[in-house]
Design a protein around this motif. Sequence first.
Motif: not given
Lengths: 272, 377, 68
Positions: A257-269
């Motif tokens: 899902e899109y917002t979960s994928e974006y959250q992964k970017i936030i978490d990684r950064l």
Amino acid sequence: MPSALVNEYFRTNKLPQIWCPGCGHGIITRAITAAIDKLGLERDKICIVSGIGCSSRAPGYMDFDTLHTTHGRAIAFATGVKMANPDLKVIVITGDGDATAIGGNHLIHACRRNIDITTIVFNNNIYGMTGGQYSPTTPKFDKGTTAPYGNIDKAFDIPALAAAAGATYVGRSTAYHTQLLISLIENGIKNEGFSLIEALSVCPTYYGRKNKKGSAVDMLEWQKDHAVNISAASKMTPESLEGKFLIGEFKNSPEPEYTSEYQKIIDRLCKE
Amino acid sequence: MKSKARLMQGNEACVEGAIAAGMKFFAGYPITPSTEIAEIAAEKLPRVGGKFIQMEDEIASMAAVIGASLTGSKSMTATSGPGFSLKQENIGYAALAEVPCVVVDVQRSGPSTGLPTSPAQGDIMQARWGTHGDHPVIALTPSSVRETFDLTIRAFNLSEKYRVPVILLMDEIIGHMRERVELPDAFEIEIVNRKKPTVGRDQYLPYKADEDLIPPMANYGEGYRFHVTGLAHDETGFPTNSPAMADKLYRRLMDKIEMHKDDIIQWEEENTDDADVVIVSIGGVSRAADTAMKQLREKGYKVGTFRPITVWPFPEKRLLELASKVKTFVVAEMNLGQIALEVERIIKDKAELKKVNKVNGEAIYPEEIIARIEEVL
Amino acid sequence: MNNNETVTDKLVVNENWCKGCGICVKFCPKNVLKVENEKVKVIDIDKCIQCGLCELRCPDFAIYVRGK
């Protein structure tokens, strides 16, 4: 006192609703609240977004956070709501013209992103609010006030369009097949991704009258007689499917899902 | 750390300012000369827990920004002329539904695709009247990289305070110019947040304004379960067909800006005390105006400058004061006379009006302003 | 709104909201209902099996099964 369901989920002081006698939109609107009720969702974490048109008046009657936007843009507004606050369950209520003509671009891109929004298209095959102009789902050769000699446009198959564009849950039901509609909406909301449910409505006032389809009752009977569930259709001959249309669950294939994928970017950064 | 001097582009300063102001959501669509704003926002926002999304078009970007703002996220979009035209539909929505948001327009030559992507200032009137119907708007114009940083923060603050879309009206010169800037530390920056309701759901009227004409704003997801619409509505937020309620709403929307003009309007002026001639300009042109003024002063001419920082609402009161003692206003702008229209409306026949206009995609040079003034003097 | 409500032990009808479209009448499997003066009327409540099909398809939320 209205029914427990209506009393719970509707702004009863806004009722009766503005729709014409026999309009299928009320049936579909109630079905949405029935699905929400069955899922037992957290009431204050639901946001219902609509565009412009007959269908888009529905959220005004529904007791949630509700957003009545501009013509065609409901899904784009909803995308902002969902991105900014992924805790919200976002439901879009839209019509055939709103979703697939002026809002067609927003629809296909939301499908492509697989953002967790459940979109219910109230398809009445006509522009009702403006008085009966032909829409992208008016069947070929049918009439509208702007198609006085018959519509020569080919109609969209909305579920096929959504599935091809990448929606991960797709189904179709009718105002007549209300139980099926409720279960499709339930499953659509449960799907973490973009879900599209086409709800075939009836417009006895404009589409019905222009095309001699009879009363609301006649139009619902037509839905009953011409709909074939996709699970039954595979066992039927092409001859027996002639003139019929399919209802049921057409696609159920979860993807990230899109917002979960974006959250992964936030978490990684944020770990860096 | 941020107070270290850096070489920075105007568009970059815009994103830095937005993040300093608390921006948590950006939706955009690629268009030169504003694209760096989207690119830098895409890079920086997730690092501060914010969200960036590239939408399918400019209309959708503006819609997404409004949706995000309704959940409480400070939100922004950025574009240039052609995209600004597309955003107008939902700028009108934000104005009517009173949803705080910031819209950056890095102006380029137009109409239509025009001269991509040479500088221009042709969107002054569009910033004011771009969407249909009477509506409130605030537009700010920076003329340096550092000021772009400051005014982006101010744009957020004003939009939060007055629940109005704020246009940051840049031009390609400022957007792409690089200057050495020293940014302030976070504690030095004033941040304004939207007024929240102090009552519970049962008493909350989402469009009932306080005495300052601004209604407190709840966020979606907080349990207020309120309705937002682009239809004319009463204090409950639900549509109304009552002429009296519609009239009350439309007038309040305009009056809430009118009432707070003194807080909103900023300008800068130099050497106006004894000036016979005052150059009026904004954005990139103000740099040429400043040079022209200094060179003419060296020659002994009494020339001053007047630079609206807030373009809308226009600094009318101060301009009118100046008009009583200034002989001539020279309005220099990269269009065929949009600020000049506003100046003319304000000064009427109290002073003379001369214009310097350029629409060939090149900047206005100091010599061009000097030449025009020498005709007058 | 309550003064125009017909309450039986099985069904409730809100005449204020009813627009008389006849959908509930048509799809009631037991012929419990009819439309009279553009409003739905309960004509034979004894036959009602409380299946809820009227409630499910009433676009105006004007009829519902009690105890549900």
